[in-house]
Write a protein that holds these residues in place. Structure first.
Motif, PDB file in Angstrom:
ATOM      1  N   TYR A   1      86.541  39.739  18.546  1.00 18.49           N
ATOM      2  CA  TYR A   1      85.751  40.202  17.411  1.00 18.49           C
ATOM      3  C   TYR A   1      86.125  39.390  16.180  1.00 18.49           C
ATOM      4  O   TYR A   1      87.300  39.104  15.945  1.00 18.49           O
ATOM      5  N   TYR A   2      85.118  39.055  15.367  1.00 20.73           N
ATOM      6  CA  TYR A   2      85.334  38.296  14.143  1.00 20.73           C
ATOM      7  C   TYR A   2      84.688  39.039  12.974  1.00 20.73           C
ATOM      8  O   TYR A   2      83.498  39.362  13.017  1.00 20.73           O
TER       9      TYR A   2
ATOM     10  N   HIS B   1      88.063  32.669   6.007  1.00 18.59           N
ATOM     11  CA  HIS B   1      86.808  33.385   5.774  1.00 18.59           C
ATOM     12  C   HIS B   1      86.487  34.364   6.899  1.00 18.59           C
ATOM     13  O   HIS B   1      85.527  35.133   6.789  1.00 18.59           O
ATOM     14  N   TRP B   2      87.295  34.338   7.976  1.00 21.72           N
ATOM     15  CA  TRP B   2      87.039  35.217   9.122  1.00 21.72           C
ATOM     16  C   TRP B   2      88.347  35.797   9.643  1.00 21.72           C
ATOM     17  O   TRP B   2      89.376  35.114   9.666  1.00 21.72           O
ATOM     18  N   MET B   3      88.305  37.057  10.044  1.00 25.81           N
ATOM     19  CA  MET B   3      89.438  37.726  10.670  1.00 25.81           C
ATOM     20  C   MET B   3      89.114  37.934  12.146  1.00 25.81           C
ATOM     21  O   MET B   3      88.076  38.496  12.490  1.00 25.81           O
ATOM     22  N   LYS B   4      90.032  37.516  13.014  1.00 26.36           N
ATOM     23  CA  LYS B   4      89.821  37.623  14.457  1.00 26.36           C
ATOM     24  C   LYS B   4      90.686  38.729  15.043  1.00 26.36           C
ATOM     25  O   LYS B   4      91.865  38.871  14.705  1.00 26.36           O
ATOM     26  N   ILE B   5      90.089  39.545  15.934  1.00 26.26           N
ATOM     27  CA  ILE B   5      90.818  40.561  16.685  1.00 26.26           C
ATOM     28  C   ILE B   5      90.437  40.427  18.152  1.00 26.26           C
ATOM     29  O   ILE B   5      89.270  40.595  18.505  1.00 26.26           O
ATOM     30  N   ASP B   6      91.404  40.112  19.011  1.00 27.74           N
ATOM     31  CA  ASP B   6      91.128  39.995  20.434  1.00 27.74           C
ATOM     32  C   ASP B   6      90.868  41.385  21.018  1.00 27.74           C
ATOM     33  O   ASP B   6      91.424  42.392  20.552  1.00 27.74           O
TER      34      ASP B   6
END
Length: 282
Positions: A115-116, A131-136
């Motif tokens: 998810y971004y 500019h983006w947060m990533k969650i696996d």
């Protein structure tokens, strides 16, 4: 920033079309019984499944509801032609992201099992200058649960969910209803934990973030309203305390969904896992 709650909301959103593709080996016997008892229902759902699979994408409106968070609305694109992905916008305050994103709306992308979230560049930490947060997905469903959603087969898509209806414990025709101004037939199906197969690691485990927010799930109830063109007009799924409703606005002809550039992305997966573990221990 309440990463744990944010990730749980993302997980519920993803789950809306992944849930009923969770079927085990015993499903074939249940399917055979369903065909014997309700040929017309299964034939109608088979036509709708084929039509949905062929269109490959759709513009959607979605609402997710949980007691701990209240309703969260999202609008955007779902794609399943080359693996499951979505690109939506949602209310920033509703997902508690005001600390990292000042705009009223926040864009969220799910692609390749992660998810971004669109964010404002931060002065320090993993989101510094990003500019983006990533969650696996493993931070939401746990490592074993996340494995259920890997691959490019389109698992989790509307077509996959509809295919799984034949493995449900029971499927009922609830009659004609008007939805979004369209004449539809309302069907309901229940998939119990025994037929979730590998997906029970995602939905039935109260120790992962998703399970702790929804109370875990021993069964999934799916309602689907099929329109005159043999395409779904609305889907609603209930698992644990979560309810997710999706309305289909337009099918096909949507843009390809891609992950944001790696250089603009900060990964907070490990921070979220640590936070969840600390809360469970506390």
């Amino acid at each position: 920033m309440r990463l744990r709650h944010t990730a749980a909301l993302v997980g519920v959103t993803a789950a809306t079309l992944m849930a009923t593709s969770a079927c085990g080996a015993d499903g074939a016997r249940t399917a055979a019984k369903a065909v014997d008892n309700a040929d017309k229902i299964m034939a109608a759902l088979a036509r709708a499944t084929d039509r949905t699979e062929n269109v490959g994408s759709a513009e959607v409106r979605m609402t997710t509801e949980m007691p701990a968070t209240g309703p969260v609305s999202m609008d955007g694109t779902y794609s399943w032609g080359h693996g499951f992905a979505f690109d939506v916008e949602m209310d920033t305050k509703a997902v508690r992201m005001q600390q990292v994103h000042a705009a009223a709306k926040t864009r969220m992308v799910f692609v390749n099992g992660a998810y971004y979230y669109e964010v404002d560049p931060q002065p320090s930490g993993p989101l510094k200058g990003k500019h983006w947060m990533k969650i696996d997905a493993s931070a939401v469903f746990g490592d074993k649960g996340a494995q259920a959603f890997q691959g490019t087969s389109g698992a989790g898509s509307p077509a996959a969910s509809m295919k799984a209806l034949k493995y449900a414990n029971n499927v009922d025709d609830l009659g004609k209803e008007t939805v979004d101004g369209q004449s539809t037939t309302h069907y309901r199906a229940v998939v119990d934990k025994a037929h979730m197969g590998k997906f029970k690691d995602a939905y039935g485990d109260q120790n992962n973030v998703f399970g702790s927010m929804t109370g875990g799930s021993d069964s999934i109830t799916m309602d689907i309203w099929v329109g005159a063109k043999d395409l779904p007009v609305r889907m609603k799924q209930r698992f644990g305390t979560a309810v997710v409703t999706m309305d289909f606005e337009k099918f096909g002809a949507t843009a390809a969904i891609k992950a944001p550039p790696a250089a603009q992305t900060g990964d907070v997966t490990e921070q979220l896992k640590k936070s969840a573990a600390q809360q469970q221990q506390g």
